[in-house]
Motif scaffolding. Structure first.
Motif, mmCIF file in Angstrom:
data_model
loop_
_atom_site.group_PDB
_atom_site.id
_atom_site.type_symbol
_atom_site.label_atom_id
_atom_site.label_comp_id
_atom_site.label_asym_id
_atom_site.label_seq_id
_atom_site.Cartn_x
_atom_site.Cartn_y
_atom_site.Cartn_z
ATOM 1 N N MET A 1 0.853 -1.198 0.000
ATOM 2 C CA MET A 1 0.000 0.000 0.000
ATOM 3 C C MET A 1 0.879 1.235 0.000
ATOM 4 N N THR A 2 0.538 2.189 -0.826
ATOM 5 C CA THR A 2 1.300 3.441 -0.905
ATOM 6 C C THR A 2 0.854 4.383 0.201
ATOM 7 N N THR A 3 1.794 5.000 0.880
ATOM 8 C CA THR A 3 1.488 5.934 1.975
ATOM 9 C C THR A 3 1.843 7.348 1.571
ATOM 10 N N ALA A 4 1.292 8.315 2.320
ATOM 11 C CA ALA A 4 1.569 9.727 2.025
ATOM 12 C C ALA A 4 3.003 10.067 2.392
ATOM 13 N N THR A 5 3.642 10.874 1.555
ATOM 14 C CA THR A 5 5.010 11.304 1.834
ATOM 15 C C THR A 5 5.033 12.214 3.049
ATOM 16 N N ALA A 6 6.159 12.272 3.701
ATOM 17 C CA ALA A 6 6.300 13.086 4.919
ATOM 18 C C ALA A 6 6.633 14.516 4.546
ATOM 19 N N PRO A 7 5.668 15.427 4.573
ATOM 20 C CA PRO A 7 5.914 16.816 4.189
ATOM 21 C C PRO A 7 6.356 17.631 5.397
ATOM 22 N N SER A 8 6.749 18.864 5.100
ATOM 23 C CA SER A 8 7.126 19.793 6.173
ATOM 24 C C SER A 8 5.876 20.329 6.845
ATOM 25 N N PRO A 9 5.988 20.817 8.114
ATOM 26 C CA PRO A 9 4.817 21.351 8.829
ATOM 27 C C PRO A 9 4.159 22.503 8.073
ATOM 28 N N THR A 10 2.840 22.565 8.165
ATOM 29 C CA THR A 10 2.069 23.606 7.471
ATOM 30 C C THR A 10 1.885 24.818 8.366
ATOM 31 N N SER A 11 2.150 26.021 7.834
ATOM 32 C CA SER A 11 1.976 27.253 8.602
ATOM 33 C C SER A 11 0.497 27.642 8.670
ATOM 34 N N ASN B 1 -6.581 27.269 6.149
ATOM 35 C CA ASN B 1 -5.399 26.541 5.687
ATOM 36 C C ASN B 1 -4.834 25.643 6.795
ATOM 37 N N ALA B 2 -5.713 25.037 7.580
ATOM 38 C CA ALA B 2 -5.294 24.227 8.729
ATOM 39 C C ALA B 2 -5.227 22.754 8.351
ATOM 40 N N ARG B 3 -4.347 22.424 7.403
ATOM 41 C CA ARG B 3 -4.203 21.028 6.998
ATOM 42 C C ARG B 3 -3.631 20.185 8.131
ATOM 43 N N ASP B 4 -2.788 20.803 8.981
ATOM 44 C CA ASP B 4 -2.214 20.037 10.077
ATOM 45 C C ASP B 4 -3.295 19.590 11.064
ATOM 46 N N PHE C 1 1.024 8.403 12.678
ATOM 47 C CA PHE C 1 1.623 9.407 13.566
ATOM 48 C C PHE C 1 2.560 10.360 12.819
ATOM 49 N N GLY C 2 2.460 10.454 11.519
ATOM 50 C CA GLY C 2 3.392 11.251 10.744
ATOM 51 C C GLY C 2 3.092 12.746 10.757
ATOM 52 N N PRO C 3 3.912 13.524 10.039
ATOM 53 C CA PRO C 3 3.728 14.976 9.955
ATOM 54 C C PRO C 3 2.525 15.334 9.098
ATOM 55 N N PRO C 4 2.082 16.576 9.154
ATOM 56 C CA PRO C 4 0.929 16.995 8.350
ATOM 57 C C PRO C 4 1.266 17.014 6.868
ATOM 58 N N PRO C 5 0.280 16.857 6.003
ATOM 59 C CA PRO C 5 0.522 16.872 4.553
ATOM 60 C C PRO C 5 0.878 18.272 4.066
ATOM 61 N N ALA D 1 -3.981 17.932 -1.872
ATOM 62 C CA ALA D 1 -3.978 16.615 -2.528
ATOM 63 C C ALA D 1 -3.396 15.553 -1.602
ATOM 64 N N ALA D 2 -2.326 15.923 -0.888
ATOM 65 C CA ALA D 2 -1.733 14.975 0.063
ATOM 66 C C ALA D 2 -2.679 14.680 1.209
ATOM 67 N N LEU D 3 -3.483 15.663 1.609
ATOM 68 C CA LEU D 3 -4.459 15.459 2.687
ATOM 69 C C LEU D 3 -5.539 14.474 2.240
ATOM 70 N N VAL D 4 -6.007 14.609 1.013
ATOM 71 C CA VAL D 4 -7.008 13.673 0.487
ATOM 72 C C VAL D 4 -6.417 12.263 0.391
ATOM 73 N N LEU D 5 -5.160 12.197 -0.046
ATOM 74 C CA LEU D 5 -4.501 10.892 -0.149
ATOM 75 C C LEU D 5 -4.343 10.252 1.231
ATOM 76 N N LEU D 6 -4.043 11.052 2.231
ATOM 77 C CA LEU D 6 -3.923 10.533 3.599
ATOM 78 C C LEU D 6 -5.245 9.950 4.077
ATOM 79 N N ALA D 7 -6.347 10.650 3.805
ATOM 80 C CA ALA D 7 -7.665 10.145 4.207
ATOM 81 C C ALA D 7 -7.975 8.812 3.536
ATOM 82 N N GLU D 8 -7.624 8.679 2.257
ATOM 83 C CA GLU D 8 -7.870 7.417 1.542
ATOM 84 C C GLU D 8 -7.050 6.283 2.140
#
Length: 415
Positions: free
Chosen positions: A1-11, A334-337, A388-392, A396-403
């Motif tokens: 299964m493909t997982t979401a990449t670990a992005p930097s924190p969202t401001s 813009n609170a993706r985190d 337990f990873g970082p925020p997207p 698009a990464a947020l939607v992928l994380l939910a899936e």
């Protein structure tokens, strides 16, 4: 299964567009105020004069006194430089110095020499200690007193004819027996007439109030002003200016002691003037009103204090509508985190129940990950990043994380 990449924190800081939308109303209001102020100043620039100016119709101006003198046949000339004032002085001239404390020591000495030689009348408005010592040698000054109605208490004809007048301010005494002292305040005169050689004399007036438009019709102020300034056929109204070329002949600055005791436009004040003393009262009241308005606006627009009050809803709301509303709020901020953490927390709670982990330990990675790894094919690192990873980094990464969270929950449920 493909997982979401670990992005930097969202401001969560507001974007420039959001800042502009919030502040544009205030900026437009400030722009309107600035334009109105500039327009008002431009309209009044040709007719607005300072205190004791014979052309000013303001309450602190002296146009009323000048017009009354002209009606009596007295010619009134305004001088703004020392050369104009000394050239116009003469036996048939009264020289009124509206702000003697604004003159430099060199200007004061030049003015004194010219007035003594002119053999006319010189009227000094509220000269301070250093100024009085140069323009009227031998005169001693006393501390400032408030302006109040005072009686003449002297034999000077002009004072006796005028009667009670609004005087006070600086007080003067002279050792000469030929000096005439009138209108005493606490026993010390506020009007002093010094006899010069010939027919000339020097008048020291402790306060300019008798010449102000707003006080001229009170008590004997008009009578006293007209008699002091109308004893000669010509009146030179000298308004000292810092732009006078003669002011640069020495240090170029007025005497500090006299500025502290002379106030604006020759108006005395015994104490040192502070910054607020130099600000017109209208600006102070305007600032106070703006401060009150700002506080009221802050209370109106501010966040309410204390915890939120839970209210019973009048109608039931479907879970999907509540989820869409919260998602819309997260997207607007813009609170993706926070959105990602909300999705992960809900997924961990459901998966922990399926994996036999207590609700207390559902959000502890050291307990939850080993229990879930036995029920899924996802590797340990991928599973840790997913739960337990970082925020997207983007939507698009947020939607992928939910899936991926939904897929992981289905896998654990069916295992």
């Amino acid at each position: 299964m493909t997982t979401a990449t670990a992005p930097s924190p969202t401001s969560t800081a507001p974007t420039p567009h959001q800042v502009w939308k919030r502040a544009r109303g205030l900026l437009i209001a400030l722009l309107i105020l600035v334009i109105a102020g500039i327009t008002f100043a431009a309209v009044r620039s040709g007719t607005n004069y300072g205190h004791l100016d014979p052309r000013s119709a303001d309450p602190k101006g002296s146009r009323a006194a000048a017009e009354l003198l002209k009606a009596r046949g007295i010619s009134v000339t305004v001088a703004t430089t020392l050369d104009e004032a000394t050239t116009a002085a003469g036996p048939g001239t009264t020289l009124l110095v509206a702000g003697p404390n604004l003159l430099t020591p060199t200007q004061q000495r030049r003015l004194h020499e010219a007035t003594i030689a002119a053999n006319g009348r010189t009227v000094l408005i509220a000269p301070g200690p250093a100024t009085a010592s140069r323009l009227a040698p031998g005169v001693r000054t006393e501390p400032h007193r408030p302006v109040t109605p005072l009686s003449p208490s002297c034999t000077f004809p002009a004072a006796r004819s005028a009667g009670t007048a609004d005087l006070g301010g600086m007080r003067y005494t002279a050792p000469s027996t030929t000096a005439t002292a009138c209108y005493p305040s606490d026993g010390t005169p506020t009007l002093l007439i010094l006899k010069d050689r010939g027919d000339g004399d020097t008048v020291l007036l402790g306060s300019p109030d008798v010449l102000h438009n707003e006080r001229l019709d009170h008590r004997g102020n008009a009578s006293l002003a007209l008699q002091l300034l109308g004893s000669r056929p010509h009146l030179v109204w000298y308004l000292p200016s810092l732009a006078d070329p003669s002011a640069t002949s020495d240090d170029g600055s007025p005497d500090d002691n006299d500025n502290n005791s002379g106030g604006n436009g020759g108006e005395a004040s015994g104490d040192e003037s502070s910054f607020l003393d130099l600000v017109p009262s209208g600006w102070l009241w305007g600032t106070l009103q703006l401060t009150v308005a700002a506080v009221l606006a802050a209370i109106w627009r501010g966040r309410r204090l204390g915890p939120l009050v839970v209210e019973r809803l009048p109608v039931p709301i479907r879970a999907s509508e509540s989820a869409e509303g919260r998602a819309g709020l997260y997207r607007k901020a813009n609170a993706r985190d926070r959105a990602a953490e909300s999705l992960r927390a809900a997924a961990r709670t459901r998966i922990a129940r399926l994996a036999g982990v207590t609700a207390r330990e559902a959000h502890t990675s050291a307990v939850l990950l080993p229990a879930v790894s036995t029920r899924t094919t996802t590797t340990g690192d991928e599973l840790s990043t997913l739960l337990f990873g970082p925020p997207p980094a983007n939507d698009a990464a947020l939607v992928l994380l939910a899936e991926h969270l939904d897929a992981l929950e289905r896998e654990v449920r069916t295992s």
